[in-house]
Design a protein around this motif. Sequence first.
Motif, short mmCIF file in Angstrom:
data_model
loop_
_atom_site.label_atom_id
_atom_site.label_comp_id
_atom_site.label_asym_id
_atom_site.label_seq_id
_atom_site.Cartn_x
_atom_site.Cartn_y
_atom_site.Cartn_z
N ARG A 2 0.81 -1.22 0.00
CA ARG A 2 0.00 0.00 0.00
C ARG A 2 0.84 1.27 0.00
O ARG A 2 0.42 2.31 -0.51
N ASP A 24 0.34 4.37 -2.76
CA ASP A 24 -0.21 5.65 -2.30
C ASP A 24 0.63 6.17 -1.13
O ASP A 24 0.18 6.19 0.02
N LEU A 59 1.60 9.13 -0.17
CA LEU A 59 1.10 10.30 0.55
C LEU A 59 -0.08 9.92 1.44
O LEU A 59 -0.18 10.33 2.58
N GLY A 60 -0.95 9.09 0.91
CA GLY A 60 -2.11 8.61 1.68
C GLY A 60 -1.70 7.83 2.91
O GLY A 60 -2.25 8.01 3.99
N ARG A 61 -0.69 6.97 2.75
CA ARG A 61 -0.22 6.16 3.88
C ARG A 61 0.40 7.06 4.96
O ARG A 61 0.19 6.86 6.15
N PHE A 89 -0.26 10.26 5.40
CA PHE A 89 -1.34 11.03 5.99
C PHE A 89 -2.06 10.22 7.06
O PHE A 89 -2.45 10.74 8.10
N SER A 90 -2.25 8.92 6.80
CA SER A 90 -2.99 8.10 7.77
C SER A 90 -2.20 7.99 9.07
O SER A 90 -2.78 8.02 10.16
N ASN A 139 -2.49 11.39 10.69
CA ASN A 139 -3.88 11.58 11.10
C ASN A 139 -4.20 10.81 12.39
O ASN A 139 -4.90 11.31 13.26
N HIS A 165 3.59 11.24 -7.51
CA HIS A 165 2.28 11.60 -6.95
C HIS A 165 2.12 13.11 -6.72
O HIS A 165 0.99 13.60 -6.69
N ASP A 194 -6.16 16.07 -4.47
CA ASP A 194 -6.70 14.85 -3.85
C ASP A 194 -6.67 14.91 -2.32
O ASP A 194 -7.39 14.19 -1.65
N TYR A 195 -5.79 15.76 -1.78
CA TYR A 195 -5.61 15.78 -0.32
C TYR A 195 -6.10 17.07 0.32
O TYR A 195 -5.95 17.27 1.50
N ASP A 221 -8.53 16.50 3.16
CA ASP A 221 -7.78 15.94 4.31
C ASP A 221 -7.09 17.04 5.08
O ASP A 221 -7.09 17.08 6.31
#
Length: 257
Positions: free
Chosen positions: A48, A52, A54-56, A58-59, A62, A183, A243-244, A247
């Motif tokens: 993962r 992604d 940036l998503g990882r 961010f999580s 977060n 990304h 996309d973020y 967020d």
Amino acid sequence: METTYFTKKDSIVRQIWGKADTILFIFAGAAAEFALNKAVDWLYYTGRLPKDPLGRLFSTVNYAKVIVFAEEKTAFQAIDQMNKIHAKIEENRGFKIPDWAYRDVLFMLIDYSIRAFEALERKLTLHEKEEVFQVFLKVGKGMKIADLPTNFKDWEIQRRSQLQDNFEYSDFTKDLFLQYKKHLGIIRYRLLLEAQILMAPKRIKELLNFRNQSILIAIIPFYRLSRIFKIDYILKELILPKDYKSDIKALDHSAAH
């Protein structure tokens, strides 16, 4: 009965984690350190992270933010959930994530909380730094991480030691930075690098072959001015990946609660 929160209402940690700007700088520093950590293969294991990155990241950031502002009971539930996720990954892979890798992530959040606030706002007092450390120590204990220091001074010694021992430039590092570039696009990627140059400890700069000074040092005073005149959102619209954006806007709301 009065509600007990994970951090006190007047805590410096709430000031640090209550603004999207500061969190974005924490995020930038974390992005560099994640890529260099000798345990980064764990982050690649599920596939993962490279899909992604940036998503990882961010999580992770977060999760920390949620814990900082939550009621104590909710915060410990979130920590427990994190423990379960890690246990499942360990079970699937057939061996345990090393304790030092957990400590590295915890230490990273402590270090960049301080560095980000000091870059954007002001120097923290030793008492405030101790407060940042104690909040994340509570997170570390909830995660049952072994061999944690008990005060900020001891943390500084351990942090210096782990920066020397637990980081290296690897194929994972190279790949992860390529993913960041892909990304983010070239302009935002350059901004990420400048934020990392501003934030990174000396050892991280050496491993990534960064220069000493970031051009953001010259820009931050103008950014502070833009916040006073409430036009900083224009800058954010320009530099943040669309996309973020939601967020990142959500990150800003917690300080009010």
